[in-house]
Design a protein around this motif. Structure first.
Motif, PDB file in Angstrom:
ATOM      1  N   SER A   1      24.633  10.799  27.538  1.00  0.00           N
ATOM      2  CA  SER A   1      24.455  11.114  26.119  1.00  0.00           C
ATOM      3  C   SER A   1      23.579  10.078  25.433  1.00  0.00           C
ATOM      4  CB  SER A   1      25.816  11.195  25.426  1.00  0.00           C
ATOM      5  OG  SER A   1      26.616  12.216  25.997  1.00  0.00           O
ATOM      6  N   LEU A   2      23.799   8.812  25.751  1.00  0.00           N
ATOM      7  CA  LEU A   2      22.996   7.741  25.156  1.00  0.00           C
ATOM      8  C   LEU A   2      21.528   7.875  25.567  1.00  0.00           C
ATOM      9  CD1 LEU A   2      22.655   5.049  23.654  1.00  0.00           C
ATOM     10  CD2 LEU A   2      23.347   3.888  25.769  1.00  0.00           C
ATOM     11  N   ILE A   3      21.307   8.074  26.843  1.00  0.00           N
ATOM     12  CA  ILE A   3      19.938   8.200  27.348  1.00  0.00           C
ATOM     13  C   ILE A   3      19.259   9.430  26.744  1.00  0.00           C
ATOM     14  CG2 ILE A   3      18.566   8.658  29.420  1.00  0.00           C
ATOM     15  CD1 ILE A   3      20.775   7.029  30.956  1.00  0.00           C
ATOM     16  N   SER A   4      19.972  10.547  26.709  1.00  0.00           N
ATOM     17  CA  SER A   4      19.390  11.782  26.174  1.00  0.00           C
ATOM     18  C   SER A   4      19.059  11.630  24.688  1.00  0.00           C
ATOM     19  CB  SER A   4      20.355  12.949  26.382  1.00  0.00           C
ATOM     20  OG  SER A   4      20.632  13.141  27.747  1.00  0.00           O
ATOM     21  N   ARG A   5      19.979  11.020  23.918  1.00  0.00           N
ATOM     22  CA  ARG A   5      19.758  10.820  22.491  1.00  0.00           C
ATOM     23  C   ARG A   5      18.501   9.983  22.236  1.00  0.00           C
ATOM     24  NH1 ARG A   5      20.357  13.509  18.508  1.00  0.00           N
ATOM     25  NH2 ARG A   5      18.147  13.227  18.760  1.00  0.00           N
ATOM     26  N   LEU A   6      18.398   8.865  22.949  1.00  0.00           N
ATOM     27  CA  LEU A   6      17.292   7.947  22.684  1.00  0.00           C
ATOM     28  C   LEU A   6      15.976   8.467  23.266  1.00  0.00           C
ATOM     29  CD1 LEU A   6      19.029   4.476  23.155  1.00  0.00           C
ATOM     30  CD2 LEU A   6      18.731   5.832  21.071  1.00  0.00           C
ATOM     31  N   ALA A   7      16.040   9.134  24.446  1.00  0.00           N
ATOM     32  CA  ALA A   7      14.828   9.722  25.013  1.00  0.00           C
ATOM     33  C   ALA A   7      14.275  10.788  24.071  1.00  0.00           C
ATOM     34  CB  ALA A   7      15.122  10.317  26.384  1.00  0.00           C
ATOM     35  N   ASP A   8      15.160  11.581  23.498  1.00  0.00           N
ATOM     36  CA  ASP A   8      14.775  12.585  22.504  1.00  0.00           C
ATOM     37  C   ASP A   8      14.121  11.911  21.304  1.00  0.00           C
ATOM     38  OD1 ASP A   8      14.784  14.403  20.351  1.00  0.00           O
ATOM     39  OD2 ASP A   8      16.536  15.469  21.098  1.00  0.00           O
ATOM     40  N   ASP A   9      14.769  10.868  20.784  1.00  0.00           N
ATOM     41  CA  ASP A   9      14.256  10.190  19.590  1.00  0.00           C
ATOM     42  C   ASP A   9      12.839   9.674  19.782  1.00  0.00           C
ATOM     43  OD1 ASP A   9      16.575  10.636  18.235  1.00  0.00           O
ATOM     44  OD2 ASP A   9      17.205   8.546  18.120  1.00  0.00           O
ATOM     45  N   THR A  10      12.572   9.073  20.923  1.00  0.00           N
ATOM     46  CA  THR A  10      11.269   8.434  21.122  1.00  0.00           C
ATOM     47  C   THR A  10      10.122   9.435  21.086  1.00  0.00           C
ATOM     48  OG1 THR A  10      11.450   8.561  23.547  1.00  0.00           O
ATOM     49  CG2 THR A  10      12.268   6.551  22.487  1.00  0.00           C
ATOM     50  N   LYS A  11      10.420  10.706  21.325  1.00  0.00           N
ATOM     51  CA  LYS A  11       9.367  11.725  21.336  1.00  0.00           C
ATOM     52  C   LYS A  11       9.395  12.651  20.117  1.00  0.00           C
ATOM     53  CE  LYS A  11       8.180  10.099  25.280  1.00  0.00           C
ATOM     54  NZ  LYS A  11       7.027   9.168  25.337  1.00  0.00           N
ATOM     55  N   THR A  12      10.480  12.619  19.337  1.00  0.00           N
ATOM     56  CA  THR A  12      10.586  13.582  18.230  1.00  0.00           C
ATOM     57  C   THR A  12      10.701  12.929  16.855  1.00  0.00           C
ATOM     58  OG1 THR A  12      13.016  13.686  18.415  1.00  0.00           O
ATOM     59  CG2 THR A  12      11.739  15.234  19.759  1.00  0.00           C
ATOM     60  N   TYR A  13      10.825  11.589  16.796  1.00  0.00           N
ATOM     61  CA  TYR A  13      11.147  10.963  15.511  1.00  0.00           C
ATOM     62  C   TYR A  13      10.048  11.172  14.470  1.00  0.00           C
ATOM     63  CZ  TYR A  13       8.047   6.952  16.422  1.00  0.00           C
ATOM     64  OH  TYR A  13       6.964   6.156  16.657  1.00  0.00           O
ATOM     65  N   LYS A  14       8.788  11.214  14.892  1.00  0.00           N
ATOM     66  CA  LYS A  14       7.708  11.397  13.926  1.00  0.00           C
ATOM     67  C   LYS A  14       7.758  12.788  13.301  1.00  0.00           C
ATOM     68  CE  LYS A  14       4.413   8.051  15.818  1.00  0.00           C
ATOM     69  NZ  LYS A  14       3.047   7.857  16.401  1.00  0.00           N
ATOM     70  N   ALA A  15       7.944  13.808  14.141  1.00  0.00           N
ATOM     71  CA  ALA A  15       8.010  15.175  13.629  1.00  0.00           C
ATOM     72  C   ALA A  15       9.226  15.355  12.724  1.00  0.00           C
ATOM     73  CB  ALA A  15       8.047  16.170  14.780  1.00  0.00           C
ATOM     74  N   GLU A  16      10.365  14.757  13.114  1.00  0.00           N
ATOM     75  CA  GLU A  16      11.579  14.891  12.315  1.00  0.00           C
ATOM     76  C   GLU A  16      11.425  14.171  10.971  1.00  0.00           C
ATOM     77  OE1 GLU A  16      14.695  13.497  14.839  1.00  0.00           O
ATOM     78  OE2 GLU A  16      14.831  15.384  15.952  1.00  0.00           O
ATOM     79  N   LYS A  17      10.785  13.013  10.987  1.00  0.00           N
ATOM     80  CA  LYS A  17      10.554  12.279   9.743  1.00  0.00           C
ATOM     81  C   LYS A  17       9.667  13.079   8.801  1.00  0.00           C
ATOM     82  CE  LYS A  17       9.030   7.775   7.999  1.00  0.00           C
ATOM     83  NZ  LYS A  17       8.467   6.443   8.366  1.00  0.00           N
ATOM     84  N   ALA A  18       8.662  13.761   9.383  1.00  0.00           N
ATOM     85  CA  ALA A  18       7.733  14.546   8.575  1.00  0.00           C
ATOM     86  C   ALA A  18       8.438  15.691   7.859  1.00  0.00           C
ATOM     87  CB  ALA A  18       6.612  15.087   9.455  1.00  0.00           C
ATOM     88  N   ARG A  19       9.528  16.204   8.459  1.00  0.00           N
ATOM     89  CA  ARG A  19      10.249  17.288   7.790  1.00  0.00           C
ATOM     90  C   ARG A  19      11.500  16.789   7.057  1.00  0.00           C
ATOM     91  NH1 ARG A  19      11.047  19.206  13.466  1.00  0.00           N
ATOM     92  NH2 ARG A  19      13.198  18.756  14.086  1.00  0.00           N
TER      93      ARG A  19
END
Length: 814
Positions: free
Chosen positions: A703-721
């Motif tokens: 869960s930790l790895i999946s959460r952070l791996a997701d964040d590193t690739k999606t945080y910019k798009a999520e911040k934009a919305r």
């Protein structure tokens, strides 16, 4: 149970029931589903035919006999070495008669000269192999004054080919210690006045190269290093009494017939003679380049069947092979053969990796004993291909690192640098290595981390590069028929295609269920049923786990709708009502929900209980309460994030990770697979070693790895919305003035540590069924692939789609 009625054939979207409020709702589905379900249902694999299954059963039976003989019966299937056989043929009879001690070897030489006048491995032409074998056979025949015509043909071959080589670049790959042994044999031929060209530029180059290499060796290295198997090339430097201290238990020197025959002719040691007798008794009229090579052969057999994806058919043979290797394992390293006194880096690294993968207790301290005084890992120093093989195996072994194993971190850094430099060396691109795809193998290894790879795609790729006639280089070109052969490859290809045909039928069932489930009505949500099926099937692919794959995929599809509802579509008031309904587990409570949530809750309720009941059947105990609590925690985590979003709140990194480990949903998703694996019974004690909230065990680390791996690739798009809370943003809030790159590197560091912990939890010996741990681990590997270069779930039309095609759509050509 109460129920919520939903009209069949409903509109393509679900009304939220709040249209009068004129709410502007966001969607999480800007990238629609890339798969045509009609295309999926049109797939018709010919490998469903029973004749293919019958052929695989025949192949499995035949290979079990072959591998059983090699592993349990010691029946090594290694090709003969003309070079070594010629050295044994030179041994004079101990009765002083003036004849050869082993006349059968002379007869073998006479019968095995090739059409071009050379000797060597007929199936694979490598000039250095032919040159070394031919001069050795010429000297043997000349010694016994036989076959003048054949001797002359051999000399003509040598003259013709040596004159072609004008400079080093004209020469193909070299067999081991060629520059040491060949000049020595030419010097002997010159003393016998054999008509060879002794003053060619290439010959002078080899002589200079020999002198330079030997000049850099101390007496201790000469008498205790890798040259122990090439003593025949340095007879002018060997102290014969001293060298006897390094004789192996079987009487050989590093298992080399040539080296041992040479020592015998200089010392008369009877243990050497006993070794030569034993090898000829084993192989008949010829000898291989080394005997035994049992440890390397056992390990290569295991490595090949596992990388080809057919290991489940040979579990008994694999265990016997690894038990055998483990009996000879020690912290000084192991050689190619069980009686070899000199550790071999390639064999040791391969052994460490396979033994650790199978949960044997092996320590990486073994590699500390394979480092020279300059801090470099010991290679053969005499053979480029052998060194690259050692580095590739050490690199792969280094990825099985546990926390605190610094020597493996050092090995990884060292091998990455070595392999990158190897790509700039001409030897990597020699004709021989081009045929062996060496440069592509190096590039692929550096590009593809074990922790971020797709198991079934890896198996398919290996089927495509595996060569039944693969030859390895030592002092001779040689093949190991039990390691590389046509039957293993045929089985691997058939097995892959048959399993793929099973998966295609399951994909049809998944898409049929999905279309009728009501989930497509939530058009604000991402629609990814095949991507989720791939997530589980790419690792847990075995036919018996069909139900596990099906329910795992159902849960993942449901979670996506819930995720997008909490993240983007639902209002905070609506989400509060839905979360309360979840806590009550009462379908009648849904009357207070908007229409779209009523449908969502009904689907949610049914899937949760279906999974719980199936788990109860498999595990033979009550689990509904367990699953309900897991789902409650998960959705409470979603609701907390929804509150953060509504308040534009950015938590601390610790607070974010604590909640994110729950809200990522991996725990309940993984349990919806693990507890339904057929035949895998998990006691409560064993389950807690896989899953225990708050403890760094497999589900928590995934869960930790999946959460952070997701964040590193999606945080910019999520911040934009407008979604401000991500691990990167939280770290930057905790550290004012911190740059984005620094925050990313910190998150990558957390992931790296967690991956090491996950590896340890997966590979440590305990009472948890390995299949259950492997399912969690492989799901993590595929997740890391999906987020390797971007958001592979949100945008699945590129790399992820290609992986799905490779794994589930396109068969291997037979």
């Amino acid at each position: 149970m109460a129920s919520v009625s939903v009209e069949s054939g409903a509109a393509s979207t679900v009304s939220c029931g709040l249209a009068s409020n004129n709410l502007i709702r966001r969607t999480a589905n800007p990238h629609p589903n890339v798969w045509d379900y009609d295309f999926v249902h049109s797939l018709k694999s010919p490998y469903n035919d029973s004749s293919y299954r019958e052929r695989t059963e025949t192949l499995i039976s035949e290979l079990k006999v072959m591998l059983g003989a090699a592993i349990g019966g010691g029946e090594s299937m290694i090709t003969p070495s003309a070079y070594d056989t010629a050295w044994v043929a030179r041994v004079p009879a101990i009765d002083g008669s003036g004849y050869p001690q082993f006349p059968r070897t002379v007869e073998w030489i006479l019968k095995n000269q090739l059409k071009d006048g050379s000797w060597g491995t007929e199936s694979h032409f490598l000039l250095s192999d032919r040159l070394l074998a031919t001069v050795s056979c010429v000297l043997a025949l000349h010694k016994w004054k036989v076959a003048d015509v054949q001797v002359e043909q051999g000399i003509e071959f040598l003259k013709r080919n040596l004159q072609v080589i004008k400079e080093e670049g004209d020469q193909d790959s070299l067999v081991t210690d060629f520059e040491i042994i060949f000049p020595s044999l030419l010097r002997e031929a010159q003393s016998l006045h054999l008509g060879l060209p002794y003053d060619l530029p290439y010959i002078r180059f080899l002589q200079t190269k020999r002198q330079k290499r030997l000049a850099n060796l101390s007496s201790e290295e000469i008498h205790g290093g890798t040259l122990l198997s090439s003593l025949e090339g340095i007879t002018d430097m060997v102290e014969w009494e001293r060298i006897m201290d390094l004789q192996s238990q079987d009487g050989s020197f590093s298992g080399s017939p040539a080296s041992t025959a040479c020592v015998f002719m200089h010392t008369g040691d009877m243990k050497c003679l006993q070794f030569l007798n034993s090898v000829l008794t084993k192989f008949g009229n010829s000898v291989p380049f080394m005997y035994p090579v049992d440890l390397l052969e056992h390990l290569l057999i295991v490595d090949n069947v596992e990388r080809l994806g057919i290991d489940r058919h040979f579990e008994k043979e694999i265990k016997e092979a690894l038990d055998y290797v483990y009996r000879h394992w020690n912290d000084q390293g192991i050689g190619c053969g069980s009686l070899c006194r000199i550790a071999d880096l390639e064999t040791t690294a391969l052994g460490f990796r396979l033994l650790r993968l199978h949960r044997y207790n092996v320590s990486p301290v073994v590699f500390e004993n394979l480092i020279d005084v300059d801090g470099k890992f010991l290679c053969s120093t005499g053979h480029f291909n052998k060194d690259v093989a050692s580095m590739l195996n050490l690199y792969r072994a280094s990825q099985l690192v546990f926390p605190g194993e610094n020597i493996l971190d050092e090995a990884k850094s060292f091998t990455i640098q070595y392999l990158r430099e190897a790509l700039n060396k001409s030897e990597t691109f020699s004709a021989w290595n081009h045929r062996q795809n060496l440069s592509e193998e190096i590039k692929y290894a550096l590009k593809t981390s074990w922790h971020a790879s797709v198991p079934r795609v890896e198996a398919k790729r290996y089927c495509q590069v595996y060569r039944p006639d693969y030859a390895r280089l030592a002092k001779s070109v040689y093949e190991l028929a039990c390691v590389n052969n046509e039957k293993i490859l045929e089985l691997a290809k058939l097995d892959f295609n048959i399993v793929q045909s099973i998966h295609q039928e399951e994909m049809k069932n998944i898409t049929s269920w999905f279309r009728d489930s009501g989930l497509p009505l939530f058009t604000f949500a991402r629609e990814r049923p095949l991507e989720f099926y791939f997530l589980i099937a790419a690792g847990t692919y075995e036919p018996q786990y069909a139900k596990c794959r099906f329910l795992f995929t159902k849960v993942a599809c449901l979670q996506t709708v819930l995720d997008d509802m909490y993240d983007t579509y639902g209002t905070l008031d609506e989400l509060k009502l839905f979360t309360e309904a979840v806590r009550r587990w009462d379908l009648s409570y849904t009357e207070n929900l908007p229409d779209y949530m009523k449908l969502c809750y009904k689907i949610y309720y049914d899937i949760v209980h279906e999974v719980a009941w199936e788990a109860e059947k498999e595990q033979r105990r009550e689990l509904v309460t367990f699953f309900r609590k897991g789902w409650e925690d998960y959705l409470l985590g979603y609701y907390e994030e929804a509150e953060w979003l509504a308040a534009a709140y950015v938590p601390s990194l610790d607070e974010y990770i604590r909640n994110g480990i729950t809200s990522i949903g991996q725990r309940i998703l993984l349990l919806s697979g693990v507890l339904i694996m057929e035949g895998q019974l998990l006691s409560q004690e064993a389950l807690e070693k896989v899953d225990y909230p708050g403890r760094r065990v497999l589900t928590e680390l995934n869960s930790l790895i999946s959460r952070l791996a997701d964040d590193t690739k999606t945080y910019k798009a999520e911040k934009a919305r407008g979604e401000l809370a991500s691990s990167i943003e939280c770290y930057m809030k905790d550290h004012p003035g911190c740059k984005e790159e620094e925050a990313l590197n910190h998150i990558y560091g957390i992931v790296e540590v967690a991956v090491k912990e996950l590896t340890r939890e997966f590979l440590k010996a305990d009472d948890v069924p390995l299949a259950c741990k492997k399912m969690v681990f492989d799901e993590t590997r595929v997740t890391m692939v999906i987020f390797k270069d971007g958001d592979g779930f949100g945008i699945s039309k590129w790399e992820v789609k290609d992986h799905i095609k490779e794994c589930l759509i396109e068969p291997i050509a037979l």
